[in-house]
Design a protein around this motif. Structure first.
Motif, mmCIF file in Angstrom:
data_model
loop_
_atom_site.group_PDB
_atom_site.id
_atom_site.type_symbol
_atom_site.label_atom_id
_atom_site.label_comp_id
_atom_site.label_asym_id
_atom_site.label_seq_id
_atom_site.Cartn_x
_atom_site.Cartn_y
_atom_site.Cartn_z
ATOM 1 N N SER A 230 4.252 6.988 -1.270
ATOM 2 C CA SER A 230 3.478 7.686 -2.303
ATOM 3 C C SER A 230 2.757 6.922 -3.386
ATOM 4 C CB SER A 230 4.837 8.526 -3.028
ATOM 5 O OG SER A 230 5.471 7.845 -3.711
ATOM 6 N N GLU A 231 3.240 5.729 -3.754
ATOM 7 C CA GLU A 231 2.816 5.050 -4.653
ATOM 8 C C GLU A 231 1.291 4.448 -4.173
ATOM 9 O OE1 GLU A 231 4.952 1.616 -5.954
ATOM 10 O OE2 GLU A 231 6.601 2.921 -6.918
ATOM 11 N N TYR A 232 1.226 4.188 -2.801
ATOM 12 C CA TYR A 232 0.063 3.728 -2.177
ATOM 13 C C TYR A 232 -0.878 4.850 -1.981
ATOM 14 C CZ TYR A 232 -2.910 0.490 0.309
ATOM 15 O OH TYR A 232 -4.144 -0.125 0.794
ATOM 16 N N LEU A 233 -0.462 6.076 -1.691
ATOM 17 C CA LEU A 233 -1.548 6.929 -1.476
ATOM 18 C C LEU A 233 -2.022 7.355 -2.808
ATOM 19 C CD1 LEU A 233 0.748 9.383 1.071
ATOM 20 C CD2 LEU A 233 -1.628 8.095 1.343
ATOM 21 N N LYS A 234 -1.179 7.266 -3.969
ATOM 22 C CA LYS A 234 -1.743 7.889 -5.249
ATOM 23 C C LYS A 234 -2.779 6.649 -5.775
ATOM 24 C CE LYS A 234 2.332 10.130 -7.070
ATOM 25 N NZ LYS A 234 3.351 10.065 -7.994
ATOM 26 N N GLU A 238 -8.359 7.773 -1.097
ATOM 27 C CA GLU A 238 -9.171 8.035 -0.155
ATOM 28 C C GLU A 238 -8.567 8.027 1.037
ATOM 29 O OE1 GLU A 238 -9.240 3.473 -0.567
ATOM 30 O OE2 GLU A 238 -9.056 5.373 -1.959
ATOM 31 N N PHE A 239 -7.143 7.384 1.219
ATOM 32 C CA PHE A 239 -6.402 7.336 2.513
ATOM 33 C C PHE A 239 -5.916 8.557 2.951
ATOM 34 C CE2 PHE A 239 -5.160 3.175 4.298
ATOM 35 C CZ PHE A 239 -6.150 2.495 3.371
ATOM 36 N N ARG A 240 -6.224 9.079 4.224
ATOM 37 C CA ARG A 240 -5.357 10.207 4.964
ATOM 38 C C ARG A 240 -4.461 9.558 5.896
ATOM 39 N NH1 ARG A 240 -8.107 11.378 1.285
ATOM 40 N NH2 ARG A 240 -9.701 12.990 0.987
ATOM 41 N N ILE A 241 -3.435 10.410 5.989
ATOM 42 C CA ILE A 241 -2.329 9.864 6.881
ATOM 43 C C ILE A 241 -1.694 11.084 7.666
ATOM 44 C CG2 ILE A 241 -1.254 8.254 5.432
ATOM 45 C CD1 ILE A 241 1.045 9.940 4.585
ATOM 46 N N ALA A 242 -1.088 10.674 8.733
ATOM 47 C CA ALA A 242 -0.509 11.822 9.689
ATOM 48 C C ALA A 242 0.869 11.350 9.738
ATOM 49 C CB ALA A 242 -1.094 11.847 10.895
ATOM 50 N N VAL A 308 10.463 9.761 12.236
ATOM 51 C CA VAL A 308 9.300 10.033 11.986
ATOM 52 C C VAL A 308 8.399 8.998 11.546
ATOM 53 C CG1 VAL A 308 7.905 11.105 10.061
ATOM 54 C CG2 VAL A 308 9.970 12.186 10.846
ATOM 55 N N GLU A 309 7.170 8.734 12.314
ATOM 56 C CA GLU A 309 6.491 7.743 11.752
ATOM 57 C C GLU A 309 4.962 8.075 10.915
ATOM 58 O OE1 GLU A 309 4.991 5.766 15.276
ATOM 59 O OE2 GLU A 309 6.898 5.216 16.009
ATOM 60 N N VAL A 310 4.569 7.409 10.463
ATOM 61 C CA VAL A 310 3.297 7.577 9.517
ATOM 62 C C VAL A 310 2.032 6.607 10.384
ATOM 63 C CG1 VAL A 310 4.014 5.812 7.864
ATOM 64 C CG2 VAL A 310 2.040 7.351 7.367
ATOM 65 N N ILE A 311 0.818 7.240 10.299
ATOM 66 C CA ILE A 311 -0.174 6.540 10.843
ATOM 67 C C ILE A 311 -1.442 6.905 10.135
ATOM 68 C CG2 ILE A 311 0.603 6.718 13.119
ATOM 69 C CD1 ILE A 311 -1.412 8.832 13.716
ATOM 70 N N ILE A 312 -2.416 5.814 9.847
ATOM 71 C CA ILE A 312 -3.456 6.090 9.289
ATOM 72 C C ILE A 312 -4.467 6.924 9.747
ATOM 73 C CG2 ILE A 312 -5.534 5.010 7.816
ATOM 74 C CD1 ILE A 312 -3.807 2.816 7.205
ATOM 75 N N THR A 313 -5.129 7.669 9.286
ATOM 76 C CA THR A 313 -6.126 8.871 10.102
ATOM 77 C C THR A 313 -7.473 8.780 9.497
ATOM 78 O OG1 THR A 313 -5.754 10.941 8.731
ATOM 79 C CG2 THR A 313 -4.105 10.525 10.677
ATOM 80 N N SER A 314 -7.795 8.222 8.405
ATOM 81 C CA SER A 314 -8.907 8.335 7.654
ATOM 82 C C SER A 314 -8.865 7.290 6.491
ATOM 83 C CB SER A 314 -9.541 9.762 7.478
ATOM 84 O OG SER A 314 -10.762 9.414 6.895
#
Length: 317
Positions: A230-234, A238-242, A308-314
Motif C-alpha cells: 500500500s505504501e508503494y502504491l500510494k 501510476e502503478f496498476r497491479i493484479a 495470493v500473488e501480486v503482479i504489475i500490470t501497468s
C-alpha cells in the motif's frame, strides 16, 4: 482451457522453403531478452478469443523459434508497434489469421491460457496488450507466427513464436537505431521485501496472508506485505497491479477457481478499505490450481500452492 483444432504440418523435414528469412525492424533500440529454438515442437496457435472457457487454436508442428525483445520507445502505443510489425509480416508474405486487443482477446483469461514467457523477459500489461496470428503459405512447408505486444511506461515488449520447417525461415531483428542495453531499474526499497521482489521479477507472493480454512475471508492480522504494498502504491499512483489467487489441487477446478478469485478479491477489498488504495489501481482474479509452484502430492507443496500473488500490470495512468 485451450481447445485445439488439429493441423499437422506434414512434411516438415522437406526441402527448404521458397520464402526468404524474416527480417523485423523495431521502432527503437531493442534488447533481446529471450531466444530459443526447438528442433521439433507442437505449438497451440491461438486463432480466436477466450470464450466459454477455452481459446480456439490450431496445432502447428515443426521447428519452433521463440524470441522476445524489450524496445526503448518514448512515444507511441502498443497499437503503433503492432501495426508496424504487421505491415512487415504482410510484406514478407504472411496472411493474417486472427488479431485482437486486450478486451476482445479475453483479457486476463486469454493471457493466462496461452503461451507467454514469464517476467521479466516478457511483460504483458493486462490492461494494454495486442495479439496477432498469421500464416505464410506457398513454400514447401506452411509457416505460422504469433506476436504478443505490450507497453510499459517507456518500453515496448514483443514476443514472437514462429513454427515451420528446420530448413526454412530464420529470424533477423534489428533496431531503428543501434542496439543498446537498457539500464536496470534500481528501486529504493527494503531488501527482501515484497516490493523488491515485485519490481525485480514483476510478481511476488504475499506469503504472510492468512485465510480461514476453506474460506475466502482474510484474517485480521497486521500483514506486512499489504502495508509495504500500500505504501508503494500510494507513492506511485501510476502503478496498476493484479492480485491473483491460487489453490492446491484438492477439489474441482471450478470450485478452486471461484475460491481463489474470492480470496484475491478479499485482499483487494482490504487494500481499498483499510489502506485507502484507489480501486482503479487494483484488479483481482483467480486461477485455482492451474499454476502450482510446488508438488501437490505433499502437504508442504499444497501449502505453498495456496497463495495470493501480486503482479504489475501497468505503469501508466
Amino acid at each position: 482451457m485451450i481447445r485445439a483444432l488439429p493441423l499437422c504440418l506434414a512434411g516438415c523435414l522437406l526441402a527448404s522453403s521458397a520464402w526468404a528469412d524474416l527480417e523485423l525492424t523495431f521502432p527503437g533500440p531493442a534488447t533481446e531478452t529471450f531466444s530459443e529454438v526447438e528442433p521439433f515442437a507442437s505449438y497451440k496457435l491461438p486463432v480466436g478469443p477466450y470464450a466459454d472457457g477455452f481459446v480456439q487454436t490450431l496445432v502447428a508442428e515443426g521447428q519452433q523459434i521463440t524470441r522476445a525483445w524489450r524496445i526503448a520507445i518514448d512515444v507511441g502505443t502498443s497499437l503503433l508497434v503492432m501495426d508496424n510489425l504487421r505491415q512487415q509480416l504482410e510484406a514478407s508474405g504472411f496472411e493474417l489469421l486472427y488479431e485482437c486487443t486486450t478486451e476482445i482477446c479475453g483479457g486476463f483469461d486469454f493471457r493466462f491460457t496461452t503461451d507467454v514467457l514469464p517476467e521479466p523477459v516478457m511483460h504483458v500489461d493486462l490492461g494494454d496488450f495486442r495479439y496477432l496470428a498469421a500464416q505464410r503459405l506457398g513454400g514447401a512447408v506452411p509457416e505460422y507466427i504469433s506476436l504478443f505486444v505490450s507497453r510499459g511506461s517507456d518500453t515496448a515488449f514483443v514476443q514472437m513464436i514462429l513454427v515451420g520447417s528446420p530448413e526454412a525461415t530464420s529470424v533477423t531483428a534489428q533496431s531503428g537505431e543501434a542496439d543498446e542495453q537498457l539500464p536496470p531499474v534500481v528501486p529504493n526499497v527494503v531488501a527482501g521485501s515484497v516490493i523488491e521482489a515485485l519490481l525485480r521479477d514483476g510478481h511476488a507472493v504475499l506469503d504472510d496472508l492468512q485465510f480461514e480454512t476453506g474460506s475466502s475471508a482474510l484474517g485480521e492480522g497486521a500483514f506486512q506485505s499489504l502495508s509495504d504494498l500500500s505504501e508503494y502504491l500510494k507513492a506511485n499512483p501510476e502503478f496498476r497491479i493484479a492480485l491473483v489467487g491460487h489453490t492446491d489441487a484438492e477439489g474441482s477446478l471450478q470450485g478452486n477457481v471461484s475460491l481463489s478469485r474470492k480470496r484475491a478479491q478479499s485482499v483487494a477489498v482490504r487494500l481499498v478499505k483499510k489502506f485507502d488504495i484507489p480501486s482503479k489501481q487494483i484488479e483481482a482474479e483467480g486461477v485455482g490450481y492451474l499454476a502450482p509452484r510446488a508438488n501437490n502430492l505433499t502437504e508442504t507443496g499444497r501449502t505453498q500452492n495456496r497463495r495470493v500473488e501480486v503482479i504489475i500490470t501497468s505503469t501508466q495512468e
